[in-house]
Design a protein around this motif. Sequence first.
Motif, PDB file in Angstrom:
ATOM      1  N   LYS A  28       0.821  -1.214   0.000  1.00  7.01           N
ATOM      2  CA  LYS A  28       0.000   0.000   0.000  1.00  7.01           C
ATOM      3  C   LYS A  28       0.859   1.271   0.000  1.00  7.01           C
ATOM      4  O   LYS A  28       0.336   2.368   0.032  1.00  7.01           O
ATOM      5  N   ASP A  77      -6.128  -1.439   5.958  1.00 12.29           N
ATOM      6  CA  ASP A  77      -7.006  -1.284   4.791  1.00 12.29           C
ATOM      7  C   ASP A  77      -8.079  -0.232   5.031  1.00 12.29           C
ATOM      8  O   ASP A  77      -8.487   0.475   4.107  1.00 12.29           O
ATOM      9  N   ARG A  85      -7.075  -2.281  -2.631  1.00 12.51           N
ATOM     10  CA  ARG A  85      -7.969  -2.644  -1.532  1.00 12.51           C
ATOM     11  C   ARG A  85      -7.587  -4.075  -1.140  1.00 12.51           C
ATOM     12  O   ARG A  85      -7.699  -4.973  -1.968  1.00 12.51           O
ATOM     13  N   LEU A  86      -7.165  -4.243   0.095  1.00 14.77           N
ATOM     14  CA  LEU A  86      -6.764  -5.586   0.507  1.00 14.77           C
ATOM     15  C   LEU A  86      -7.967  -6.472   0.757  1.00 14.77           C
ATOM     16  O   LEU A  86      -7.872  -7.702   0.782  1.00 14.77           O
ATOM     17  N   THR A 159      -4.777  -9.077  -2.577  1.00 17.49           N
ATOM     18  CA  THR A 159      -5.685  -9.032  -1.437  1.00 17.49           C
ATOM     19  C   THR A 159      -4.971  -9.519  -0.179  1.00 17.49           C
ATOM     20  O   THR A 159      -3.862 -10.061  -0.244  1.00 17.49           O
TER      21      THR A 159
END
Lengths: 232, 223
Positions: A28, A77, A85-86, A159
């Motif tokens: 991220k 997240d 977006r995890l 993810t």
Amino acid sequence: MAEQNKVILYGTWTRPYVKRVELALKVKGIPYEYVEEDLRNKSPMLLKLNPIHKKVPVLVHNGKAITESLVIIEYIDETWKTGPRLLPQDPYKRSQIRFWASYIQQVFEALVMVLKTIGEAQEKAIKEVSEKVKLLEAGLKGLFPDGIPSVDEYSKNVTLLDLVILANLGGYEAQEEVLGVKIIDSEKTPLIVSCITALIDLPAVKESRMPHEKVVAFLKFFRENALNSAAA
Amino acid sequence: MSQVTVLGAWPSPYVYRVIWALKLKGVDYDYVEEDVLHNKSDRLLKYNPVHKKVPVLVHAGKPIAESAVILEYIEETWPQNPLLPKDPHQRALARFWIKFGEDKSAALFGFFMTEGEQQEKATKEGQEQLRILEEQGLGEKKFFGGDEIGMADLEFGWLAWWLDVMSEIAGVKVIDAESFPRLHAWIQRFKDIPAIKEPLPDRSAMLTYFKGRRATFLALAKS
């Protein structure tokens, strides 16, 4: 770094549960300070931040501590909207990712059992982990009927589940070398392997990947220790 | 017929977490009883092939297993009467305590699966965890969720009804008003909530059922 939004991760490089959080931060693009903890000699800071479990990982953000790797990743997240977006938007897909991410703890513990045992006990452990790995592979098939989606340099499609697979199962080749047994490989578990392969080329992941020899050395040491304490 | 089905087993506290969440949010559901000890249905094995356990939530034909996962799904799908706070750090705390409940369940239930000296040791271990729960999980709050009940309250809901039955059968006092005043007060508040109280299983039926379970555990331990 300003105090506001300052992120510190307390971890130990050998712990996959720490790796999960590291991967989440890196994927991220969240800047953070890393503090390595010696688990045989825990720092007073760690004991203050995680008094109940006294474990790593601990994430400190804006002076507040968060513990438990999956809890931390969900926090990450929810707090940082940059990067992938995890967890996807759809509640059902989220539930499947949470289910399988949680299952991997059992798979991992079963793998560790193989490392800690010999002879008949090890055969039993190998049988157990092979069954679990088979179920995981089937689960991935259900989640990704068209195969694991490719991951671009911006980490699109990554993810929470991918990070957990990489952190807990990514050392499978080192484990194979130490044990002389294939538990995860491209024939038996093609989806697990392609998931790991898809991620390890990401710059964010590559830069923090432990060299194969270092992992092998650690696993050998871990196994020796475990067998010696069992014999004692 | 509702879009939502719960596969459950009437004695299981894990099942009630799901039932309570649905009731608190006013979600209609059909309930299907599974004979998990002796005769799991094809339906259960199809919907939860990995663990073959209850609870399973089926929504519009799609199954979800594992009570913690189900609760998050329920929260996201039916956001009314929220069971998690909005603030990410508070959410992380709630989830921490839920995981604590999961990780410590062997320690917490140990007193029920043992006897004699082992039981003394197991009871002490369980009480240590309950001490942490009382002082740090609950603290001065009305509920684990704060002023209103939340997901963490549902996680520990078994303390409010199952613990008493299990303690009676096992012949040990695990919690009482003197030694755990906050948990004890929480238990009374929790049980008073209509959505919580209404579905609770019959106490004498529980006594019979759990007596049988304890006998099985002790026999297994001896073999």
